[in-house]
Design an enzyme around this catalytic site. Structure first.
Site, PDB file in Angstrom:
ATOM      1  N   CYS A   1      56.155  27.138  36.751  1.00  0.00           N
ATOM      2  CA  CYS A   1      55.957  28.135  37.809  1.00  0.00           C
ATOM      3  C   CYS A   1      57.329  28.526  38.324  1.00  0.00           C
ATOM      4  O   CYS A   1      58.025  27.710  38.940  1.00  0.00           O
ATOM      5  CB  CYS A   1      55.090  27.519  38.908  1.00  0.00           C
ATOM      6  SG  CYS A   1      54.768  28.648  40.259  1.00  0.00           S
TER       7      CYS A   1
ATOM      8  N   CYS B   1      50.203  25.348  45.418  1.00  0.00           N
ATOM      9  CA  CYS B   1      50.123  26.759  45.813  1.00  0.00           C
ATOM     10  C   CYS B   1      50.355  26.944  47.313  1.00  0.00           C
ATOM     11  O   CYS B   1      49.679  26.316  48.130  1.00  0.00           O
ATOM     12  CB  CYS B   1      48.740  27.273  45.424  1.00  0.00           C
ATOM     13  SG  CYS B   1      48.472  28.966  45.914  1.00  0.00           S
TER      14      CYS B   1
ATOM     15  N   CYS C   1      51.221  30.955  53.544  1.00  0.00           N
ATOM     16  CA  CYS C   1      52.258  30.602  52.569  1.00  0.00           C
ATOM     17  C   CYS C   1      53.568  30.209  53.239  1.00  0.00           C
ATOM     18  O   CYS C   1      54.099  30.956  54.070  1.00  0.00           O
ATOM     19  CB  CYS C   1      52.465  31.797  51.642  1.00  0.00           C
ATOM     20  SG  CYS C   1      53.852  31.603  50.528  1.00  0.00           S
TER      21      CYS C   1
ATOM     22  N   CYS D   1      52.549  36.500  53.859  1.00  0.00           N
ATOM     23  CA  CYS D   1      51.163  36.020  53.792  1.00  0.00           C
ATOM     24  C   CYS D   1      51.010  34.829  54.739  1.00  0.00           C
ATOM     25  O   CYS D   1      51.849  33.909  54.731  1.00  0.00           O
ATOM     26  CB  CYS D   1      50.791  35.627  52.368  1.00  0.00           C
ATOM     27  SG  CYS D   1      50.964  36.977  51.207  1.00  0.00           S
TER      28      CYS D   1
ATOM     29  N   CYS E   1      60.507  35.492  50.880  1.00  0.00           N
ATOM     30  CA  CYS E   1      59.609  36.596  50.509  1.00  0.00           C
ATOM     31  C   CYS E   1      59.402  37.492  51.720  1.00  0.00           C
ATOM     32  O   CYS E   1      59.402  37.028  52.852  1.00  0.00           O
ATOM     33  CB  CYS E   1      58.274  36.020  50.046  1.00  0.00           C
ATOM     34  SG  CYS E   1      57.128  37.267  49.430  1.00  0.00           S
TER      35      CYS E   1
ATOM     36  N   HIS F   1      42.320  36.922  47.616  1.00  0.00           N
ATOM     37  CA  HIS F   1      42.055  36.107  48.813  1.00  0.00           C
ATOM     38  C   HIS F   1      41.001  36.654  49.772  1.00  0.00           C
ATOM     39  O   HIS F   1      40.483  35.917  50.598  1.00  0.00           O
ATOM     40  CB  HIS F   1      43.342  35.771  49.568  1.00  0.00           C
ATOM     41  CG  HIS F   1      44.429  35.249  48.663  1.00  0.00           C
ATOM     42  ND1 HIS F   1      44.161  34.376  47.616  1.00  0.00           N
ATOM     43  CD2 HIS F   1      45.760  35.504  48.605  1.00  0.00           C
ATOM     44  CE1 HIS F   1      45.293  34.114  46.975  1.00  0.00           C
ATOM     45  NE2 HIS F   1      46.269  34.788  47.549  1.00  0.00           N
TER      46      HIS F   1
ATOM     47  N   GLU G   1      62.838  26.946  44.358  1.00  0.00           N
ATOM     48  CA  GLU G   1      62.065  25.855  43.775  1.00  0.00           C
ATOM     49  C   GLU G   1      61.310  26.347  42.546  1.00  0.00           C
ATOM     50  O   GLU G   1      60.858  27.489  42.488  1.00  0.00           O
ATOM     51  CB  GLU G   1      61.105  25.286  44.824  1.00  0.00           C
ATOM     52  CG  GLU G   1      61.858  24.594  45.946  1.00  0.00           C
ATOM     53  CD  GLU G   1      60.971  23.955  46.994  1.00  0.00           C
ATOM     54  OE1 GLU G   1      61.372  22.913  47.538  1.00  0.00           O
ATOM     55  OE2 GLU G   1      59.886  24.487  47.298  1.00  0.00           O
TER      56      GLU G   1
HETATM   57 FE1  SF4 Z   1      55.221  36.000  49.192  1.00  0.00          FE
HETATM   58 FE2  SF4 Z   1      53.924  33.723  49.620  1.00  0.00          FE
HETATM   59 FE3  SF4 Z   1      52.636  36.038  49.824  1.00  0.00          FE
HETATM   60 FE4  SF4 Z   1      53.443  35.126  47.402  1.00  0.00          FE
HETATM   61  S1  SF4 Z   1      51.928  34.194  48.766  1.00  0.00           S
HETATM   62  S2  SF4 Z   1      53.647  37.221  48.198  1.00  0.00           S
HETATM   63  S3  SF4 Z   1      55.389  34.131  47.972  1.00  0.00           S
HETATM   64  S4  SF4 Z   1      54.344  35.347  51.136  1.00  0.00           S
END
Ligand code: SF4
Length: 349
Positions: free
Chosen positions: A110, A335, A124, A121, A117, A218, A97
């Site tokens: 973006c 986000c 996310c 996190c 990934c 964060h 995306e």
């Molecule tokens: Fe990966 Fe999401 Fe963390 Fe970014 S925020 S590093 S895309 S898991």
């Protein structure tokens, strides 16, 4: 389209010259191809009309431009558009995306650097998708090249799916072609690459690129950040900041920290004090972001009042801080909301 053909998109001018030489064509053909690709954004070798017919034929036997149209787009009520692009470099039907964010005189894209990934996190959706593979430089550049609004872009941020520093070769190649005079000729000041802090990749990026860097912080606290972001184990935020201190951000290049605010978790004055201490003396800014709830993540959102308090504390203590506007939430483009976990198979549907 013949999938067996090699893509020209993602190659530097020197590499295009090598291809010309290999095909028995004059070296300047490589420069001509670079212009057709990165300046004129042609869709096929046949459109490279100042190349001889023989050159076009010979090149077309092995190569194609390598661009791909978006498969789907979704429009947000706030003008944001989310595109789904196919990924050519991975086998199977993968896609990523890409989010186009128009805003008065700015238009930001973006882009994604990986399918899924590895970083995991907690907040996310891409992290929940898991890792499916790296994008090639061509896949990254295609998000710019084939964007219907490409001519309107003023900024590019590598803040889509994936951790850019975990795919550093392709990301560096893409940013080099974006900023090369005989590439897209973008100023590095208009490109920002984000990272959670992946040491070797981040160091290479800081050494080899002049683009802005944005670190996902964060939390300034090791244990809390570790709970939110497993990447903290390999590269604690203090170590990331120590690395950044070795570079000059007092001129054109900018260093920023992204900070998603979770209500009662990381938005206290104590956190503000710790952030101030951590970043003291480093030329940088902090962007505060509202948390967008995702399934299976028991994290609280904060309110605007607390975000403003955090911003005012930081700004009052010498750290320029802003509250980032949330865009595209209604189409899951904001986000932390990007995911292509269920967008495989029949991409044309
Ligand atoms: Fe990966 Fe999401 Fe963390 Fe970014 S925020 S590093 S895309 S898991």
């Amino acid at each position: 389209m013949n999938e067996a053909k090699k893509a020209l998109l993602g190659l530097t001018t020197n590499e295009l010259k090598d291809i010309s030489a290999g095909a028995g064509l004059p070296a300047f053909t490589g420069s001509q191809m670079a212009k057709w690709l990165y300046d004129k954004h042609v869709r096929s070798i046949g459109e490279m009309t100042n190349l001889s017919k023989t050159a076009r034929q010979r090149l077309g036997e092995t190569y194609e431009v390598g661009c791909r149209e978006p498969l789907r787009c979704q429009h947000s009520s706030d003008g944001t558009i989310k595109y789904l692009f196919p990924v050519v470099s991975l086998s199977g039907s993968h896609c990523v995306e890409t989010v186009f964010i128009p805003d008065d005189d700015r238009a930001t894209l973006c882009v994604s650097s990986q399918v899924g990934c590895k970083m995991g996190c907690l907040f996310c959706q891409t992290g929940k998708q898991g890792f499916e593979g790296n994008l090639s430089a061509a896949d990254i550049l295609n998000q710019v090249y084939s964007l219907p609004e490409g001519g309107r872009l003023t900024n590019i941020v590598f803040m889509g799916q994936g951790e850019p520093m975990d795919n550093i070769d392709a990301v560096l190649r893409a940013t080099q072609i974006l900023t090369a005079a005989d590439g897209f000729a973008w100023s590095p000041k208009r490109i920002t690459v984000s990272s959670v802090g992946v040491k070797s990749g981040l160091k290479r990026f800081l050494d080899e690129s002049q683009c802005h860097v944005a670190i996902s912080m964060h939390s300034p606290l090791h244990e809390q950040r570790l709970a939110l972001m497993p990447a903290e184990r390999a590269m604690p935020i203090a170590e990331t900041v120590a690395l950044l201190r070795q570079y000059d951000f007092t001129r054109q290049r900018r260093c920023s920290f992204e900070y998603i605010c979770f209500g009662g978790l990381n938005d206290s004055e104590e956190h503000a004090r710790k952030i101030t201490r951590l970043l003291r003396g480093l030329e940088c800014r902090v962007n505060l972001i509202r948390f967008h709830a995702i399934p299976n993540a028991d994290l609280p959102a904060t309110d605007m009042g607390r975000m403003e308090q955090l911003r005012d504390y930081l700004t009052g203590h010498g750290i320029f801080a802003t509250i980032r506007a949330s865009r595209g939430e209604d189409i899951l483009a904001a986000c932390g909301l990007l995911s292509t976990a269920h967008k495989k198979g029949n991409l044309q549907e």
